[in-house]
Design a protein around this motif. Structure first.
Motif, PDB file in Angstrom:
ATOM      1  N   ALA A 351     -17.198   8.005   1.964  1.00  0.00           N
ATOM      2  CA  ALA A 351     -16.079   8.927   2.180  1.00  0.00           C
ATOM      3  C   ALA A 351     -14.780   8.174   2.401  1.00  0.00           C
ATOM      4  O   ALA A 351     -13.726   8.553   1.873  1.00  0.00           O
ATOM      5  N   TYR A 352     -14.857   7.068   3.161  1.00  0.00           N
ATOM      6  CA  TYR A 352     -13.627   6.325   3.447  1.00  0.00           C
ATOM      7  C   TYR A 352     -13.109   5.592   2.214  1.00  0.00           C
ATOM      8  O   TYR A 352     -11.913   5.302   2.120  1.00  0.00           O
ATOM      9  N   MET A 353     -13.979   5.301   1.259  1.00  0.00           N
ATOM     10  CA  MET A 353     -13.515   4.705   0.000  1.00  0.00           C
ATOM     11  C   MET A 353     -12.571   5.668  -0.718  1.00  0.00           C
ATOM     12  O   MET A 353     -11.537   5.268  -1.245  1.00  0.00           O
ATOM     13  N   PHE A 354     -12.921   6.964  -0.710  1.00  0.00           N
ATOM     14  CA  PHE A 354     -12.032   7.971  -1.297  1.00  0.00           C
ATOM     15  C   PHE A 354     -10.748   8.112  -0.467  1.00  0.00           C
ATOM     16  O   PHE A 354      -9.648   8.237  -1.017  1.00  0.00           O
ATOM     17  N   THR A 355     -10.900   8.087   0.863  1.00  0.00           N
ATOM     18  CA  THR A 355      -9.726   8.229   1.739  1.00  0.00           C
ATOM     19  C   THR A 355      -8.715   7.126   1.495  1.00  0.00           C
ATOM     20  O   THR A 355      -7.526   7.373   1.285  1.00  0.00           O
ATOM     21  N   SER A 356      -9.194   5.890   1.515  1.00  0.00           N
ATOM     22  CA  SER A 356      -8.307   4.746   1.422  1.00  0.00           C
ATOM     23  C   SER A 356      -7.619   4.656   0.061  1.00  0.00           C
ATOM     24  O   SER A 356      -6.416   4.397  -0.030  1.00  0.00           O
ATOM     25  N   PHE A 357      -8.382   4.906  -1.000  1.00  0.00           N
ATOM     26  CA  PHE A 357      -7.822   4.877  -2.352  1.00  0.00           C
ATOM     27  C   PHE A 357      -6.785   5.993  -2.511  1.00  0.00           C
ATOM     28  O   PHE A 357      -5.692   5.781  -3.054  1.00  0.00           O
ATOM     29  N   GLY A 358      -7.105   7.180  -2.029  1.00  0.00           N
ATOM     30  CA  GLY A 358      -6.172   8.303  -2.123  1.00  0.00           C
ATOM     31  C   GLY A 358      -4.920   8.083  -1.315  1.00  0.00           C
ATOM     32  O   GLY A 358      -3.802   8.397  -1.750  1.00  0.00           O
ATOM     33  N   PHE A 359      -5.072   7.500  -0.125  1.00  0.00           N
ATOM     34  CA  PHE A 359      -3.930   7.229   0.738  1.00  0.00           C
ATOM     35  C   PHE A 359      -2.996   6.209   0.096  1.00  0.00           C
ATOM     36  O   PHE A 359      -1.769   6.359   0.125  1.00  0.00           O
ATOM     37  N   SER A 360      -3.570   5.166  -0.491  1.00  0.00           N
ATOM     38  CA  SER A 360      -2.765   4.148  -1.165  1.00  0.00           C
ATOM     39  C   SER A 360      -1.993   4.746  -2.336  1.00  0.00           C
ATOM     40  O   SER A 360      -0.809   4.457  -2.528  1.00  0.00           O
ATOM     41  N   SER A 361      -2.647   5.608  -3.114  1.00  0.00           N
ATOM     42  CA  SER A 361      -1.992   6.249  -4.260  1.00  0.00           C
ATOM     43  C   SER A 361      -0.859   7.149  -3.798  1.00  0.00           C
ATOM     44  O   SER A 361       0.224   7.176  -4.400  1.00  0.00           O
ATOM     45  N   LEU A 362      -1.087   7.904  -2.721  1.00  0.00           N
ATOM     46  CA  LEU A 362      -0.065   8.803  -2.187  1.00  0.00           C
ATOM     47  C   LEU A 362       1.132   8.024  -1.661  1.00  0.00           C
ATOM     48  O   LEU A 362       2.288   8.377  -1.924  1.00  0.00           O
ATOM     49  N   SER A 363       0.874   6.959  -0.924  1.00  0.00           N
ATOM     50  CA  SER A 363       1.948   6.201  -0.296  1.00  0.00           C
ATOM     51  C   SER A 363       2.906   5.604  -1.329  1.00  0.00           C
ATOM     52  O   SER A 363       4.130   5.747  -1.218  1.00  0.00           O
ATOM     53  N   SER A 364       2.358   4.954  -2.357  1.00  0.00           N
ATOM     54  CA  SER A 364       3.213   4.286  -3.340  1.00  0.00           C
ATOM     55  C   SER A 364       3.917   5.276  -4.261  1.00  0.00           C
ATOM     56  O   SER A 364       5.108   5.140  -4.546  1.00  0.00           O
ATOM     57  N   SER A 365       3.206   6.307  -4.719  1.00  0.00           N
ATOM     58  CA  SER A 365       3.802   7.261  -5.666  1.00  0.00           C
ATOM     59  C   SER A 365       4.856   8.136  -4.997  1.00  0.00           C
ATOM     60  O   SER A 365       5.896   8.441  -5.596  1.00  0.00           O
ATOM     61  N   SER A 366       4.630   8.543  -3.746  1.00  0.00           N
ATOM     62  CA  SER A 366       5.604   9.394  -3.054  1.00  0.00           C
ATOM     63  C   SER A 366       6.882   8.624  -2.749  1.00  0.00           C
ATOM     64  O   SER A 366       7.993   9.159  -2.892  1.00  0.00           O
ATOM     65  N   THR A 367       6.750   7.359  -2.343  1.00  0.00           N
ATOM     66  CA  THR A 367       7.941   6.559  -2.068  1.00  0.00           C
ATOM     67  C   THR A 367       8.733   6.302  -3.347  1.00  0.00           C
ATOM     68  O   THR A 367       9.968   6.380  -3.357  1.00  0.00           O
ATOM     69  N   ASN A 368       8.031   6.008  -4.420  1.00  0.00           N
ATOM     70  CA  ASN A 368       8.714   5.771  -5.691  1.00  0.00           C
ATOM     71  C   ASN A 368       9.400   7.046  -6.192  1.00  0.00           C
ATOM     72  O   ASN A 368      10.501   6.997  -6.764  1.00  0.00           O
ATOM     73  N   GLU A 369       8.777   8.199  -5.978  1.00  0.00           N
ATOM     74  CA  GLU A 369       9.372   9.465  -6.386  1.00  0.00           C
ATOM     75  C   GLU A 369      10.657   9.729  -5.616  1.00  0.00           C
ATOM     76  O   GLU A 369      11.645  10.218  -6.174  1.00  0.00           O
ATOM     77  N   ILE A 370      10.664   9.375  -4.331  1.00  0.00           N
ATOM     78  CA  ILE A 370      11.873   9.559  -3.530  1.00  0.00           C
ATOM     79  C   ILE A 370      13.001   8.661  -4.027  1.00  0.00           C
ATOM     80  O   ILE A 370      14.160   9.088  -4.125  1.00  0.00           O
ATOM     81  N   SER A 371      12.673   7.417  -4.368  1.00  0.00           N
ATOM     82  CA  SER A 371      13.715   6.520  -4.878  1.00  0.00           C
ATOM     83  C   SER A 371      14.236   6.997  -6.225  1.00  0.00           C
ATOM     84  O   SER A 371      15.340   6.619  -6.640  1.00  0.00           O
TER      85      SER A 371
END
Length: 453
Positions: A351-371
């Protein structure tokens, strides 16, 4: 802030160095998550009290992160990083000698005040100096370091807690001081600009965040009323100040608000899981700190490696598709935790493999979208406010998970974790809905602009 350097691919190595600092800062969070059961036992604390070792750290991070990023409009990033890393290192040295809960908590809060300079300023640096064509990869590198920190933290924290003592965790974080000479060599020179820093706005922002989290942890209406009053005064202040601490244009930007909300949910979910996993593994499955660390480790390492490819996906396919990927992964993780975490400890690992991968994807894509959606003069403040929301989400996740778990009495069984894990599914439904609305609005805006051309 006037820079003597233009955006360049050469600055990518500086992002790499900053990512190494972020690695240690994130490890500082997850190491203490693993040590939490030992700290609860040593100081005879309830889970909600112990949660403040994690959530209090996040509150101070939230307050000081946006402060450092706003100061970057007036002061050189290198100067601010020097101040922050020095505070972080000194607090780590003092924390090594902590022999009471109060001493430990104060050390952690002082650590957070310095650590706050690193993640936010790293994001600002990438937005200011990395070309748009490689910015997604830069943010993914930062996200990768974050994920690696989440992975190494439990392992290092577990081994140190089992074979030495939790005090030695502070020695690990003291090593970040060694980054300073390297930063002085590679950081670009900047010239400070005159400007007025909104101290009152900073205080009101920090007060609002703190009272909000105190209300969540105590449900005392005094804190809620105080938080609402402080937020109202903050809104009045930013609309009547020439250089406000938080730019009102950001708050009024509905696209920006939706991205920040999704990020908030992601951090709330992630830190709730990081808080619950060690307690569940220790009380339900009888695992020690080192074993807990090794169970959490694979997911975070997978995410750290995958973050490299996430950056390429962002640069090739855009942020929206990667945001969708993150929502799918985080929802799967919440479902697996709810339905399968009580089956055996290896379901927690999966379960944490999905959590960590999803969190990493969210963090980078959301920040890039804001920029991408914000004008250049708002990127620093926008990322700073987003980072503040991240840490509020971190604190919310830890405190909320502790409260929901305390509804049951110790020793906890697998059934007692159903309520907090089920709550995470509800949060992900809200996040999914927000992404659906955001993607439709953005598509409509793009179609209108295309027709106008």
């Amino acid at each position: 802030m006037k820079s003597m350097s233009r955006p360049s691919n050469e600055h990518f190595r500086t992002v790499f160095i900053l990512s190494a600092s972020i690695l240690i800062v994130v490890m500082n969070t997850t190491m203490f998550n693993i040590a939490l059961p030992n700290i609860l036992s040593e100081f005879s604390l309830q889970p909600s009290e112990g949660a403040w070792i994690v959530s209090g750290y996040s509150i101070v991070l939230a307050i000081f992160t946006i402060t450092f990023t706003r100061l970057s409009d007036y002061l050189p990033i290198r100067t601010l990083l020097t101040i922050g890393i020095s505070i972080f290192s000194l607090s780590s040295f003092i924390g090594f000698f902590a022999d009471s809960y109060l001493w430990l908590l104060i050390s952690r809060l002082c650590q957070a005040a310095g650590a706050a300079s690193i993640p936010g300023l790293s994001m600002v640096f990438a937005g200011r100096y990395i070309p748009m064509t490689r910015r997604g990869s830069a943010y993914a590198l930062i996200a990768s370091a974050t994920s690696l920190g989440f992975g190494l933290g439990p392992v290092v924290g577990g081994l140190i807690t089992d074979y030495l003592n939790w005090n030695f965790l502070f020695i690990v974080t003291f090593m970040v001081f060694g980054v300073l000479p390297v930063l002085y060599k590679f950081m670009p020179l900047e010239q400070a600009e005159r400007g007025s820093f909104d101290v009152i706005g900073a205080i009101l922002s920090g007060t609002s965040a703190t009272l909000f989290l105190l209300y969540i942890s105590t449900f005392t209406h005094f804190y809620l009323l105080g938080g609402l009053l402080s937020a109202a005064l903050l809104w009045w202040r930013i609309n009547r100040t020439k250089a406000p601490f938080i730019q009102p244009e950001l708050v009024l930007n509905s696209h920006y608000r939706r991205i920040v909300f999704m990020s908030y949910i992601g951090f709330t979910l992630h830190f709730a899981i990081l808080f619950l996993m060690p307690i569940m593994l220790e009380q339900v499955y009888g695992r020690g700190a080192a074993a807990i660390g090794f169970i959490i480790f694979p997911g975070a390492i997978l995410s750290a490696v995958a973050a490299i490819y996430v950056g390429r996906l962002i640069d090739s396919y855009g942020n929206i598709k990667v945001l969708l990927l993150s929502q799918i992964l985080l929802m799967i993780s919440a479902l697996v935790f709810f339905f399968l975490a009580g089956v055996n400890p290896y379901m927690i690992m999966v379960a944490y493999m999905f959590t960590s991968f999803g969190f990493s994807s969210l963090s980078s894509s959301s920040t890039n979208e804001i920029s991408k959606i914000l004008p250049n003069n708002q990127i620093g403040a926008g990322i700073g406010l987003k980072q503040q929301t991240h840490f509020i989400g971190s604190a919310t996740g830890s405190v909320l998970a502790g409260i929901l778990l305390e509804i049951s009495s110790q020793p906890y069984t697998a059934v007692n974790f159903k309520l907090p894990f089920g709550t995470l599914i509800i949060l992900m439904v809200a996040s999914w809905t927000t992404l659906f609305i955001y993607s439709r609005k953005i598509k409509h805006l793009a179609d209108v602009q295309k027709n106008d051309i």
